[in-house]
Design an enzyme around this catalytic site. Structure first.
Site, mmCIF file in Angstrom:
data_model
loop_
_atom_site.group_PDB
_atom_site.id
_atom_site.type_symbol
_atom_site.label_atom_id
_atom_site.label_comp_id
_atom_site.label_asym_id
_atom_site.label_seq_id
_atom_site.Cartn_x
_atom_site.Cartn_y
_atom_site.Cartn_z
ATOM 1 N N PHE A 124 0.761 -1.204 0.097
ATOM 2 C CA PHE A 124 -0.314 0.252 0.017
ATOM 3 C C PHE A 124 0.619 1.168 0.051
ATOM 4 O O PHE A 124 1.479 1.038 1.109
ATOM 5 C CB PHE A 124 -0.739 -0.283 1.142
ATOM 6 C CG PHE A 124 -1.658 1.269 1.686
ATOM 7 C CD1 PHE A 124 -3.132 1.204 0.544
ATOM 8 C CD2 PHE A 124 -1.324 2.114 2.629
ATOM 9 C CE1 PHE A 124 -3.554 2.305 1.007
ATOM 10 C CE2 PHE A 124 -2.377 3.134 2.993
ATOM 11 C CZ PHE A 124 -2.998 3.102 1.585
ATOM 12 N N LEU A 126 1.295 5.077 0.200
ATOM 13 C CA LEU A 126 0.344 6.713 0.373
ATOM 14 C C LEU A 126 1.221 7.136 1.022
ATOM 15 O O LEU A 126 0.975 8.285 0.924
ATOM 16 C CB LEU A 126 -0.741 5.635 1.309
ATOM 17 C CG LEU A 126 -2.047 7.000 2.286
ATOM 18 C CD1 LEU A 126 -2.238 7.712 0.370
ATOM 19 C CD2 LEU A 126 -2.873 7.318 2.785
ATOM 20 N N PRO A 129 7.252 10.492 2.073
ATOM 21 C CA PRO A 129 8.461 11.397 4.000
ATOM 22 C C PRO A 129 7.624 12.866 4.564
ATOM 23 O O PRO A 129 7.489 12.980 5.251
ATOM 24 C CB PRO A 129 9.250 12.013 2.756
ATOM 25 C CG PRO A 129 9.677 11.092 1.518
ATOM 26 C CD PRO A 129 8.356 10.421 1.309
ATOM 27 N N ASN A 130 6.719 13.716 3.367
ATOM 28 C CA ASN A 130 6.012 15.083 3.978
ATOM 29 C C ASN A 130 4.829 14.400 4.262
ATOM 30 O O ASN A 130 4.206 15.261 4.064
ATOM 31 C CB ASN A 130 6.393 15.715 3.051
ATOM 32 C CG ASN A 130 7.736 15.957 3.319
ATOM 33 O OD1 ASN A 130 8.327 16.110 4.610
ATOM 34 N ND2 ASN A 130 8.794 16.598 1.942
ATOM 35 N N SER A 133 0.783 11.619 8.573
ATOM 36 C CA SER A 133 -0.153 11.594 9.383
ATOM 37 C C SER A 133 -1.250 12.860 8.240
ATOM 38 O O SER A 133 -2.253 12.215 7.933
ATOM 39 C CB SER A 133 -0.226 12.221 10.377
ATOM 40 O OG SER A 133 0.456 11.294 11.417
ATOM 41 N N THR A 159 5.112 -1.415 3.819
ATOM 42 C CA THR A 159 5.355 -2.781 4.629
ATOM 43 C C THR A 159 4.859 -3.636 3.229
ATOM 44 O O THR A 159 3.837 -3.785 2.396
ATOM 45 C CB THR A 159 4.328 -3.323 6.057
ATOM 46 O OG1 THR A 159 4.084 -2.035 6.843
ATOM 47 C CG2 THR A 159 4.027 -4.655 6.101
ATOM 48 N N GLN A 337 8.733 -6.814 32.574
ATOM 49 C CA GLN A 337 9.231 -5.933 33.885
ATOM 50 C C GLN A 337 8.629 -7.937 35.285
ATOM 51 O O GLN A 337 9.727 -7.613 35.454
ATOM 52 C CB GLN A 337 8.330 -5.421 34.361
ATOM 53 C CG GLN A 337 8.456 -4.637 35.518
ATOM 54 C CD GLN A 337 9.403 -4.213 35.636
ATOM 55 O OE1 GLN A 337 10.092 -2.799 34.999
ATOM 56 N NE2 GLN A 337 10.090 -3.554 36.745
ATOM 57 N N GLY A 341 14.972 -9.824 34.641
ATOM 58 C CA GLY A 341 15.555 -9.991 33.914
ATOM 59 C C GLY A 341 15.747 -10.688 32.292
ATOM 60 O O GLY A 341 15.968 -10.654 31.415
ATOM 61 N N GLU A 364 -0.461 2.538 10.314
ATOM 62 C CA GLU A 364 -1.963 2.908 10.019
ATOM 63 C C GLU A 364 -2.605 4.441 10.770
ATOM 64 O O GLU A 364 -4.051 4.776 10.978
ATOM 65 C CB GLU A 364 -2.590 1.211 9.657
ATOM 66 C CG GLU A 364 -1.557 0.719 8.896
ATOM 67 C CD GLU A 364 -2.477 -0.413 8.776
ATOM 68 O OE1 GLU A 364 -4.043 -0.431 8.793
ATOM 69 O OE2 GLU A 364 -1.635 -2.007 8.170
HETATM 70 N N1 CAA Z 1 -14.238 7.040 4.627
HETATM 71 C C1 CAA Z 1 -14.473 7.965 3.657
HETATM 72 N N2 CAA Z 1 -14.452 9.357 3.135
HETATM 73 C C2 CAA Z 1 -13.162 9.971 4.879
HETATM 74 C C3 CAA Z 1 -13.054 9.329 5.319
HETATM 75 C C4 CAA Z 1 -13.212 7.780 5.293
HETATM 76 N N3 CAA Z 1 -13.109 7.032 5.888
HETATM 77 N N4 CAA Z 1 -11.905 10.164 5.980
HETATM 78 C C5 CAA Z 1 -12.339 11.016 5.832
HETATM 79 N N5 CAA Z 1 -13.126 11.450 3.835
HETATM 80 C C6 CAA Z 1 -13.432 12.057 3.254
HETATM 81 C C7 CAA Z 1 -14.399 12.713 4.192
HETATM 82 O O1 CAA Z 1 -15.524 13.164 3.703
HETATM 83 C C8 CAA Z 1 -13.607 14.034 2.876
HETATM 84 O O2 CAA Z 1 -14.570 13.988 1.988
HETATM 85 P P1 CAA Z 1 -15.128 15.898 1.050
HETATM 86 O O3 CAA Z 1 -13.938 16.577 0.538
HETATM 87 O O4 CAA Z 1 -16.088 15.012 0.172
HETATM 88 O O5 CAA Z 1 -16.147 16.205 2.353
HETATM 89 C C9 CAA Z 1 -12.599 14.169 2.127
HETATM 90 O O6 CAA Z 1 -12.019 12.552 2.112
HETATM 91 C C10 CAA Z 1 -11.165 14.572 3.407
HETATM 92 O O7 CAA Z 1 -10.812 14.199 4.341
HETATM 93 P P2 CAA Z 1 -10.805 15.428 5.633
HETATM 94 O O8 CAA Z 1 -11.352 17.109 5.120
HETATM 95 O O9 CAA Z 1 -10.838 14.801 7.266
HETATM 96 O O10 CAA Z 1 -8.947 15.001 5.292
HETATM 97 P P3 CAA Z 1 -7.991 15.311 6.317
HETATM 98 O O11 CAA Z 1 -6.951 15.491 5.028
HETATM 99 O O12 CAA Z 1 -8.008 16.386 6.758
HETATM 100 O O13 CAA Z 1 -7.537 13.856 6.686
HETATM 101 C C11 CAA Z 1 -7.156 11.939 8.610
HETATM 102 C C12 CAA Z 1 -7.529 12.891 8.226
HETATM 103 C C13 CAA Z 1 -8.020 11.359 8.582
HETATM 104 C C14 CAA Z 1 -5.926 12.633 9.405
HETATM 105 C C15 CAA Z 1 -6.177 11.449 7.967
HETATM 106 O O14 CAA Z 1 -5.215 12.116 6.598
HETATM 107 C C16 CAA Z 1 -5.599 10.408 7.953
HETATM 108 O O15 CAA Z 1 -6.534 8.549 8.252
HETATM 109 N N6 CAA Z 1 -4.194 10.087 8.378
HETATM 110 C C17 CAA Z 1 -3.157 8.795 8.584
HETATM 111 C C18 CAA Z 1 -3.224 8.717 7.740
HETATM 112 C C19 CAA Z 1 -2.532 7.239 7.848
HETATM 113 O O16 CAA Z 1 -3.267 6.479 8.390
HETATM 114 N N7 CAA Z 1 -1.122 6.818 6.801
HETATM 115 C C20 CAA Z 1 -0.411 5.321 7.262
HETATM 116 C C21 CAA Z 1 -0.444 4.940 5.756
HETATM 117 S S1 CAA Z 1 0.578 3.294 5.960
HETATM 118 C C22 CAA Z 1 1.243 2.631 6.639
HETATM 119 O O17 CAA Z 1 0.566 3.181 8.615
HETATM 120 C C23 CAA Z 1 2.013 1.891 7.171
HETATM 121 C C24 CAA Z 1 1.591 0.198 6.206
HETATM 122 O O18 CAA Z 1 2.289 0.020 5.402
HETATM 123 C C25 CAA Z 1 1.125 -0.513 7.613
#
Ligand code: CAA
Length: 380
Positions: A124, A126, A129-130, A133, A159, A337, A341, A364
């Site tokens: 996946f 997504l 670097p910048n 979250s 991953t 803990q 040891g 995630e």
């Molecule tokens: N389902 C469907 N739509 C969604 C949604 C969801 N769960 N969450 C948000 N949306 C939609 C909103 O409704 C909105 O739609 P509209 O513009 O039509 O109204 C749009 O998406 C934008 O939503 P937000 O304004 O809430 O978005 P945001 O930019 O403020 O971000 C956030 C919200 C929850 C912080 C999001 O950015 C987020 O989840 N961040 C964390 C990212 C993450 O989990 N990364 C992990 C990557 S994978 C990994 O960890 C590595 C691995 O391989 C294990």
């Protein structure tokens, strides 16, 4: 709410437990040290039907649900959390990227069965670097050129990155629209212009393979764009809602695995002429942890059930992820803990579990992002 597992769910749980004990426990410490992923065992998990549990049979799945999948991830993660995350990313984040993208039936049939049957890995793409979250801050681009798209960018903390045959890459087809200009592309890792970058040397989940995925004029057929332009961010969020159920199950499994080892140790280990389990402070602390594990378990099963019964599950998944992973950290710290040891030593397993637990609070969506999701919904 039904608290009983079905006969089929119990059978899946037992099969997963047996698989983890027989196939993953041998060598789990060595794989942690050498950062080596058990690829053959992953294929066996595929043959047993684990990877595609929550998808329909015509796409390589088993036609079951997230409850069955959560039970399997939980059992496996009691023993090998690195395997747990590789499994969860393949099923929820790669599979979810295709499934929730409005892909056509032809695209689902092209991009799901090989992965969901565990023959090959999915990953996946997504995070950048910048754009961690702030996932909407991606700058990877995809420019149409005839029947192809040309992708440029760098995905990190991927991953399964070095193992994957397919990576779901989120890239901007309309950069001016920022996160609303993202689309999802299935990148065959044999495509020209894509390569594995730096392979990460991690604190925990050391057997899981995590790397950069570098796209330099990477050419992808237009057919590999799943869903419409602009839908990418929502697809990623939907995949992550599911992924968080997987990470919650991983966290719960780690907590239970460490707890079981601590209980056994505390019954055996004698100090001051009696087993250390006879000390009331230790018993009380273990009782408190048992309560938290049980609470976490029901939150996980609630999120999985919400998914499987067609309810909205983003909130319950965020809550379960937060709860289960915090409990994993707390329980593993106490397990180390109480085992003293010995707990600090590799061969007793719990120090690895403590290192593995830490990342579950981070990936995630950090647990602070889960609070943002939960808190935001309260006041919408
Ligand atoms: N389902 C469907 N739509 C969604 C949604 C969801 N769960 N969450 C948000 N949306 C939609 C909103 O409704 C909105 O739609 P509209 O513009 O039509 O109204 C749009 O998406 C934008 O939503 P937000 O304004 O809430 O978005 P945001 O930019 O403020 O971000 C956030 C919200 C929850 C912080 C999001 O950015 C987020 O989840 N961040 C964390 C990212 C993450 O989990 N990364 C992990 C990557 S994978 C990994 O960890 C590595 C691995 O391989 C294990």
């Amino acid at each position: 709410m039904n608290f009983e597992l079905t006969e089929q769910q119990i059978a899946i749980q037992e099969t997963a437990r047996k698989f983890a004990e027989e196939e993953l426990l041998p060598g789990v410490i060595e794989r942690d040290e050498s950062s080596e992923f058990p690829v053959e065992q992953f294929k066996k998990a595929g043959e047993l039907g684990f990877i595609g549990l929550p998808y329909p049979k015509e796409y390589g799945g088993q036609g079951l649900g997230y409850m069955e999948y959560a039970l399997a991830v939980e059992e496996i993660s009691k023993i090998d959390a690195s395997f747990g995350i590789s499994y969860s990313v393949t099923t929820s984040l790669y599979g979810g990227s295709v499934w929730y993208s409005d892909a056509t039936d032809e695209q689902k049939k092209a991009f799901l069965p090989e992965v969901l049957s565990g023959k090959v890995f999915g990953s996946f793409g997504l995070t950048e670097p910048n754009a961690g979250s702030d996932a909407g801050g991606c700058i990877t681009t995809a420019v149409k050129d005839g029947d192809e798209y040309v992708l440029n960018g760098l995905k990190c903390f991927n991953t399964n990155g070095p193992l994957a045959k397919y990576t779901a890459v989120y890239a901007l087809t309309e950069p001016e629209k920022k996160s609303k200009g993202l689309a999802c592309f299935i990148v065959d890792r044999d495509a020209p212009g894509v390569r594995t970058g730096k392979i990460e040397n991690k604190m925990g989940i050391r057997a899981a393979q995590v790397s950069e995925v570098i796209l330099e004029d990477c050419r992808v057929p237009a057919f590999n764009k799943v869903g419409n332009d602009g839908n990418g961010f929502k697809t990623a969020m939907k995949a992550l809602d599911c992924g968080r159920i997987g990470v919650a199950a991983q966290g719960l499994g780690i907590a239970e695995g460490a707890f079981e080892r601590a209980v056994e140790y505390m019954k055996e280990r004698e100090q001051f002429g009696k087993p250390i389990a006879k000390n009331q402070f230790l018993q009380f602390k273990m009782a408190e942890l048992a309560i938290k594990i049980e609470a976490a378990k029901y939150m996980l099963y609630k999120a999985a059930t919400d998914h499987d019964t067609g309810k909205s599950y983003g909130q319950s998944a965020a809550k379960a992820k937060y709860m289960c992973t915090n409990v994993a950290m707390e329980v593993t710290e106490w397990a180390v803990q109480f085992m003293g040891g010995n707990g600090y030593m590799r061969e007793y397993h719990v120090e690895r579990m403590m290192r593995d637990a830490k990342i579950t609070q981070i990936y995630e969506g950090t647990n602070e992002i889960q609070q943002l999701i939960i808190g935001g919904a309260l006041f919408r």
